[in-house]
Design a protein around this motif. Structure first.
Motif, PDB file in Angstrom:
ATOM      1  N   ASP A  87       0.825  -1.210   0.000  1.00 57.95           N
ATOM      2  CA  ASP A  87       0.000   0.000   0.000  1.00 57.95           C
ATOM      3  C   ASP A  87       0.864   1.267   0.000  1.00 57.95           C
ATOM      4  O   ASP A  87       0.539   2.253  -0.674  1.00 57.95           O
ATOM      5  CB  ASP A  87      -0.924   0.009   1.222  1.00 57.95           C
ATOM      6  N   LEU A  88       1.968   1.241   0.755  1.00 55.83           N
ATOM      7  CA  LEU A  88       2.829   2.415   0.817  1.00 55.83           C
ATOM      8  C   LEU A  88       3.445   2.728  -0.546  1.00 55.83           C
ATOM      9  O   LEU A  88       3.418   3.879  -0.999  1.00 55.83           O
ATOM     10  CB  LEU A  88       3.945   2.191   1.841  1.00 55.83           C
ATOM     11  N   VAL A  89       4.010   1.734  -1.200  1.00 55.97           N
ATOM     12  CA  VAL A  89       4.639   1.961  -2.501  1.00 55.97           C
ATOM     13  C   VAL A  89       3.606   2.447  -3.510  1.00 55.97           C
ATOM     14  O   VAL A  89       3.845   3.401  -4.264  1.00 55.97           O
ATOM     15  CB  VAL A  89       5.335   0.683  -3.000  1.00 55.97           C
ATOM     16  N   ILE A 101      11.182   3.324  -3.395  1.00 52.96           N
ATOM     17  CA  ILE A 101      11.691   2.187  -2.630  1.00 52.96           C
ATOM     18  C   ILE A 101      12.652   2.671  -1.538  1.00 52.96           C
ATOM     19  O   ILE A 101      12.586   2.227  -0.384  1.00 52.96           O
ATOM     20  CB  ILE A 101      12.395   1.182  -3.565  1.00 52.96           C
ATOM     21  N   ASP A 102      13.553   3.592  -1.883  1.00 51.29           N
ATOM     22  CA  ASP A 102      14.481   4.142  -0.888  1.00 51.29           C
ATOM     23  C   ASP A 102      13.721   4.779   0.275  1.00 51.29           C
ATOM     24  O   ASP A 102      14.093   4.613   1.442  1.00 51.29           O
ATOM     25  CB  ASP A 102      15.382   5.201  -1.526  1.00 51.29           C
ATOM     26  N   VAL A 153       2.116   5.619   8.639  1.00 51.88           N
ATOM     27  CA  VAL A 153       1.989   6.326   7.365  1.00 51.88           C
ATOM     28  C   VAL A 153       0.987   5.622   6.459  1.00 51.88           C
ATOM     29  O   VAL A 153       0.188   6.269   5.770  1.00 51.88           O
ATOM     30  CB  VAL A 153       3.367   6.445   6.683  1.00 51.88           C
ATOM     31  N   ALA A 154       0.997   4.284   6.453  1.00 52.39           N
ATOM     32  CA  ALA A 154       0.029   3.544   5.641  1.00 52.39           C
ATOM     33  C   ALA A 154      -1.392   3.841   6.095  1.00 52.39           C
ATOM     34  O   ALA A 154      -2.306   4.020   5.275  1.00 52.39           O
ATOM     35  CB  ALA A 154       0.318   2.044   5.710  1.00 52.39           C
ATOM     36  N   GLU A 181       1.444   6.852  -6.768  1.00 50.79           N
ATOM     37  CA  GLU A 181       0.285   7.593  -7.273  1.00 50.79           C
ATOM     38  C   GLU A 181       0.375   9.068  -6.921  1.00 50.79           C
ATOM     39  O   GLU A 181       0.017   9.940  -7.725  1.00 50.79           O
ATOM     40  CB  GLU A 181      -0.996   6.986  -6.698  1.00 50.79           C
ATOM     41  N   TRP A 182       0.871   9.382  -5.715  1.00 52.49           N
ATOM     42  CA  TRP A 182       0.986  10.771  -5.291  1.00 52.49           C
ATOM     43  C   TRP A 182       1.972  11.524  -6.181  1.00 52.49           C
ATOM     44  O   TRP A 182       1.730  12.662  -6.591  1.00 52.49           O
ATOM     45  CB  TRP A 182       1.432  10.810  -3.840  1.00 52.49           C
TER      46      TRP A 182
END
Length: 548
Positions: A454-456, A516-517, A530-531, A461-462
């Protein structure tokens, strides 16, 4: 436990202080990517260049972050005494330093594999400490689970051919992502320390390793022909583990030039010490954690170990394929038999059935029928039993370091002796077989994997949202810009590593690597918080701000 056999009894250390290699200002081992001069305070004392490296690692925010990154099981779900990545790193450093001093005093120069040509600086304890302190900087949230999930996303979703790997991420942090006031990018560590981090000193491209890794070129290579971290898939050799992404290959090559006589796949001596210390810490401290948490079942472990001891000959005669052994757990001892066969397949240079059976017996005596026979209740007596078990095994393994045999890519310049080598394999088997394969652990990990997916997805998308790009976290934008610039350089210096060198393609790669970093730099708690925020489920807005 009597480990004082003729084979594993190491020579007693001599009294004199460790040798001090004479390093001139032009010595390749102290070279940095960006030249710099130490100030008067930094220049004082022994090993000034390397002590600066050690301080840069330990003052890094990436190092501090490790206190909130899972080792194997979360402190939140078990106990604050459970190891996290920081406490693991500190203990690896302590074990590594002890081994380094002993190796430099007693082994360097005494065997062909430890000649001055192959180990030009001897075994410098400060280099080893710096490498050991930094070795886990690149671990993402949620331990090895996070590493596997991010690797899959990087390759399959973001199109990054070099994927994600914790060791390579560590190298990227010290070479590019972290900062110090003396360099434009990275920590600008010496070549000796950077080479000491490279447990798997290649990129996924496998360039210059001395064998043909292309389709058809690996037809005759057995697992024992390959260094750890490489595997044969069909007629191709692929990197399961590697110490640098394509972006840092030039940096790694420059660091490795400090030991030019080493085979291209071989670790430096200091790296071998760090690697062995890491194995020792894993094999002992994981058992420590699971015993404290009360999730290591004495009954289940005893059944497997006793089943192997009582039926070793019959198990050896089974014609069941190795991968099928122990899958149903109907026959006790099958999983240990699968491990025995794997050792023979991958490491015939040291595989020994007598040593394996002896290792199973001593682990049965010390762990299964010893430590695990009494439930950990938090009492002083329980702490004393655990402390005695841990210190006894660490001391034993530390005394069991020997010069490695020549002619095999499966080991570094040093190794554990035959008995201790098998004991480490058996101890690590306990962790894998009776913890990582538990259904409840698997269910928990599947939930955490969704957090990373979900985070990636949300950050990608942002970055693509033309209506809201201005509010993307500044650090994420900087990481994307840094990665994009790196791919632009790669398109000029090593274009064969990229399928497409057009501007759009390089920007896509830079965005993927930057995301990814960024995600990999979060702690466990930050990743979850954050998620939740990105999914509109949080009441900790100001806590989230500290993550960005």
């Amino acid at each position: 436990m009597n480990h004082e056999t003729a084979e594993n009894r190491a020579p007693e250390p001599r009294e004199p202080e460790p040798r001090e290699p004479e390093l001139g200002p032009g010595d390749a081992r102290v070279c940095r990517r960006q030249p710099e001069e130490l100030d008067e305070i930094q220049q004082s004392g022994r090993h000034p260049e390397y002590r600066v490296d050690l301080e840069r690692v330990r003052f890094s925010p990436y190092f501090s972050r490790l206190s909130a990154v899972t080792q194997v099981i979360s402190q939140a779900g078990a106990s604050p005494l459970i190891h996290n990545r920081l406490t693991h790193s500190l203990k690896v450093t302590a074990v590594a330093r002890t081994i380094a001093v002993a190796v430099d005093r007693t082994l360097v120069g005494s065997a062909p594999s430890l000649s001055g040509e192959l180990a030009p600086g001897g075994c410098d304890a400060v280099v080893v400490q710096a490498a050991a302190s930094a070795h886990d900087l690149g671990h993402p949230p949620f331990g090895h689970l996070g590493e596997n999930v991010l690797n899959r996303i990087a390759r399959e979703t973001l199109g990054l051919a070099d994927g994600f790997e914790g060791n390579a991420q560590t190298y990227r942090i010290v070479a590019a992502l972290d900062v110090c006031d003396a360099a434009a990018a990275g920590l600008n560590l010496t070549a000796a320390v950077r080479a000491g981090l490279a447990k798997y000193p290649w990129t996924p491209a496998l360039e210059g390793l001395g064998f043909d890794a292309s389709p058809g070129g690996a037809r005759d290579l057995a697992p024992s022909d390959l260094p750890p971290g490489l595997k044969r898939v069909g007629e191709t050799v692929v990197a399961r583990k590697y110490s640098a992404y394509f972006l840092e290959q030039d940096d790694l090559d420059q660091a490795r030039a400090s030991a030019p006589a080493l085979p291209p796949w071989a670790q430096t001596l200091e790296c071998s010490v760090m690697d062995i210390a890491d194995d020792i810490a894993y094999s002992i401290h994981d058992v420590d954690d699971f015993y404290r948490a009360g999730i290591l079942s004495q009954v289940a472990v005893a059944r497997e170990f006793r089943g192997f001891i009582d039926n070793a000959a019959a198990l050896r005669r089974l014609d069941t394929p190795e991968l099928e052994l122990g899958r149903t757990r109907d026959r006790a001892g099958e999983s240990l038999e699968a491990l025995r066969r794997k050792i023979h397949r991958d490491d015939p240079w040291i595989a020994d059935d007598d040593a394996f059976e002896a290792a199973v017996r001593v682990v049965t005596e010390e762990l299964v029928e010893g430590l695990l026979s009494t439930v950990f209740d938090g009492s002083i007596a329980a702490e004393r039993r655990l402390s005695s078990f841990t210190s006894r095994w660490i001391a034993h393994f530390g005394r069991s370091v020997v010069a490695a045999p020549t002619g095999t890519p499966r080991t570094g310049l040093i190794s554990l002796d035959r008995r201790a080598w098998h004991e480490v394999k058996v101890m690590k088997f306990v962790h894998k077989q009776f913890i990582l394969n538990r259904p409840d652990v698997a269910m928990y990990q599947r939930g955490l994997s969704r957090v990373l997916v979900d985070l990636v997805s949300a950050f990608t998308e942002w970055l693509d949202d033309v209506h809201d790009q201005k509010r993307v976290p500044r650090r994420l934008i900087e990481m994307v810009e840094l990665a994009t610039a790196g791919y632009a350089r790669l398109a000029t210096t090593r274009p064969h590593l990229l399928e497409d060198t057009s501007g759009d393609a390089l920007r896509r790669l830079g965005r993927g690597r930057g995301v990814i970093d960024y995600v990999a730099s979060l702690s466990d708690g930050q990743a979850i918080a954050v998620a939740e925020a990105l999914n509109g489920r949080t009441d900790r807005l100001w806590d989230i701000g500290q993550s960005l």
